[in-house]
Write an enzyme that holds these catalytic residues in place. Structure first.
Site, short mmCIF file in Angstrom:
data_model
loop_
_atom_site.label_atom_id
_atom_site.label_comp_id
_atom_site.label_asym_id
_atom_site.label_seq_id
_atom_site.Cartn_x
_atom_site.Cartn_y
_atom_site.Cartn_z
N ASN A 9 0.77 -1.33 0.21
CA ASN A 9 -0.05 0.01 0.14
C ASN A 9 0.97 1.12 -0.11
O ASN A 9 1.63 1.59 0.95
CB ASN A 9 -0.98 -0.05 1.28
CG ASN A 9 -1.89 1.23 1.34
OD1 ASN A 9 -1.69 1.99 0.45
ND2 ASN A 9 -2.45 1.39 2.51
N LYS A 11 0.00 4.17 -0.11
CA LYS A 11 -0.66 5.58 0.65
C LYS A 11 -0.34 6.64 -0.30
O LYS A 11 -0.47 6.40 -1.46
CB LYS A 11 0.19 5.64 1.90
CG LYS A 11 0.11 4.27 2.98
CD LYS A 11 0.25 4.44 4.23
CE LYS A 11 -0.09 3.03 5.07
NZ LYS A 11 0.19 3.10 6.46
N HIS A 94 -9.11 0.92 5.29
CA HIS A 94 -7.89 1.00 5.97
C HIS A 94 -8.25 2.01 7.21
O HIS A 94 -9.01 3.02 7.12
CB HIS A 94 -7.01 1.65 5.05
CG HIS A 94 -5.63 1.57 5.50
ND1 HIS A 94 -5.04 2.49 6.42
CD2 HIS A 94 -4.45 0.87 5.20
CE1 HIS A 94 -3.61 2.28 6.69
NE2 HIS A 94 -3.57 1.33 5.91
N GLU A 96 -6.32 4.48 8.21
CA GLU A 96 -6.29 5.77 8.02
C GLU A 96 -7.46 6.21 7.35
O GLU A 96 -7.90 7.46 7.90
CB GLU A 96 -4.92 6.14 7.14
CG GLU A 96 -3.68 6.09 7.91
CD GLU A 96 -2.60 5.36 7.07
OE1 GLU A 96 -2.51 5.40 5.86
OE2 GLU A 96 -1.66 4.62 7.42
N GLU A 166 -4.89 -5.15 10.58
CA GLU A 166 -3.54 -4.14 10.69
C GLU A 166 -4.10 -3.60 11.97
O GLU A 166 -4.57 -2.42 12.22
CB GLU A 166 -3.74 -3.11 9.71
CG GLU A 166 -3.40 -3.76 8.17
CD GLU A 166 -2.80 -2.77 7.16
OE1 GLU A 166 -1.85 -2.92 6.79
OE2 GLU A 166 -3.68 -1.63 7.20
N GLY A 172 3.32 1.91 10.54
CA GLY A 172 4.10 3.15 10.60
C GLY A 172 5.15 3.34 11.94
O GLY A 172 5.47 4.60 11.88
N SER A 212 3.96 -2.47 10.12
CA SER A 212 5.61 -2.50 10.19
C SER A 212 6.00 -3.93 9.79
O SER A 212 7.17 -4.14 10.31
CB SER A 212 6.02 -2.30 11.48
OG SER A 212 5.87 -0.72 12.04
P1 13P Z 1 3.48 0.22 7.63
O1 13P Z 1 3.98 -1.00 6.93
O2 13P Z 1 4.34 1.42 7.03
O3 13P Z 1 3.56 0.04 9.30
O4 13P Z 1 1.88 0.46 7.12
C1 13P Z 1 1.26 -0.79 7.22
C2 13P Z 1 -0.07 -0.46 6.41
O5 13P Z 1 -1.01 0.35 6.87
C3 13P Z 1 -0.59 -1.01 5.08
O6 13P Z 1 -1.75 -0.67 4.76
#
Ligand code: 13P
Length: 250
Positions: A9, A11, A94, A96, A166, A172, A212
């Site tokens: 992803n 983002k 997601h 976010e 997740e 992150g 992560s």
């Molecule tokens: P990270 O791998 O940067 O922690 O992000 C995970 C994520 O949100 C994938 O959709």
């Protein structure tokens, strides 16, 4: 037997020219590999990436889509537009989108049903915040997100669903759930799906872990019974970091 499914992803990273250059390198590096790999660029980067990966097995997905097919919805992108480009996969729910843009389980469910009715594959994201985990609410949150997220989805349509677990506190942050914690959450989700559908549907369901994921932890995560793949953020943005994740079993 569940086939491993690794997804990146991006983002809000990668302009069209950056994305195309990266995707070309990735497709070349993955030549001959039979791992199922998806990349999800930002909307405007998708056409350049599709062009760059032509002829490869890479799946190009969207990170989100509208809950409507067309009309007066300024700033939105619909399933029809994605499909017209040749995009048949979409990430929905997601954390976010949930936390920053206020998407509710009901709203996400509307998009899930729309994507499925348009014949698309959905990667539905679920996961608890640190506060929820510490309050002992992990199972309650996962139950709500899975039950409402999948409301109205038929057993046959479950073949087009992937679930990504997740935990928000691991996204992150560099903090990964331990493989055991992640596997327990995945097992819980699989049991929920069995209750909602059948044992067969639950056994076929691909459940990715996200938060992560890196080259150094992917092997331990993927060795767990209920972890069938990964949804990778930060480490999906460079071929050097993403390739060893995709090739975790080599
Ligand atoms: P990270 O791998 O940067 O922690 O992000 C995970 C994520 O949100 C994938 O959709």
């Amino acid at each position: 037997m569940r086939k491993p499914y690794i997804a990146g992803n991006w983002k809000m990273n990668m302009t069209p020219s950056q994305g195309a250059a990266f995707a070309k390198d990735l497709a070349k590096a993955l030549e001959g590999s039979d791992v199922k790999v998806m990349i999800a660029p930002p909307f405007v980067t998708i056409p350049a990436v599709l062009e760059a990966v032509k002829g490869s097995n890479l799946i190009v997905a969207a990170q989100n889509m509208s809950d409507n097919l067309s009309g007066a919805f300024t700033g939105e992108v619909s399933a029809l537009m994605l499909k017209d480009l040749g995009v048949n996969d979409v990430i929905l729910g997601h954390s976010e989108r949930r936390a920053i843009y206020g998407e509710t389980d009901e709203f996400i469910n509307k998009k899930v049903l729309l994507a499925l009715s348009e014949g698309m594959n959905v990667d539905l994201c679920v996961g608890e915040t640190l506060e929820e985990r510490e309050a002992g609410k992990l199972e309650e949150i996962l139950t709500r997100q899975v039950e409402i997220g999948l409301r109205g989805v038929s057993a046959a349509q479950m073949a087009n669903i992937t679930i990504a677990y997740e935990p928000v506190w691991a996204i992150g942050t560099g903090k990964t759930a331990t493989p055991e914690d992640a596997d327990n959450a995945h097992a819980f989700i699989r049991t929920l799906v069995e209750k909602l559908y059948t044992k067969g549907v639950a056994e076929e369901l691909i459940i990715q872990y996200g938060g992560s994921v890196k080259a150094s932890n992917v092997k331990a995560l993927m060795s767990k019974e209920h972890i069938d793949g990964a949804l990778v953020g930060g480490a999906s943005l460079s071929v050097e970091q993403f390739l060893p994740i995709v090739s975790f079993d080599k």
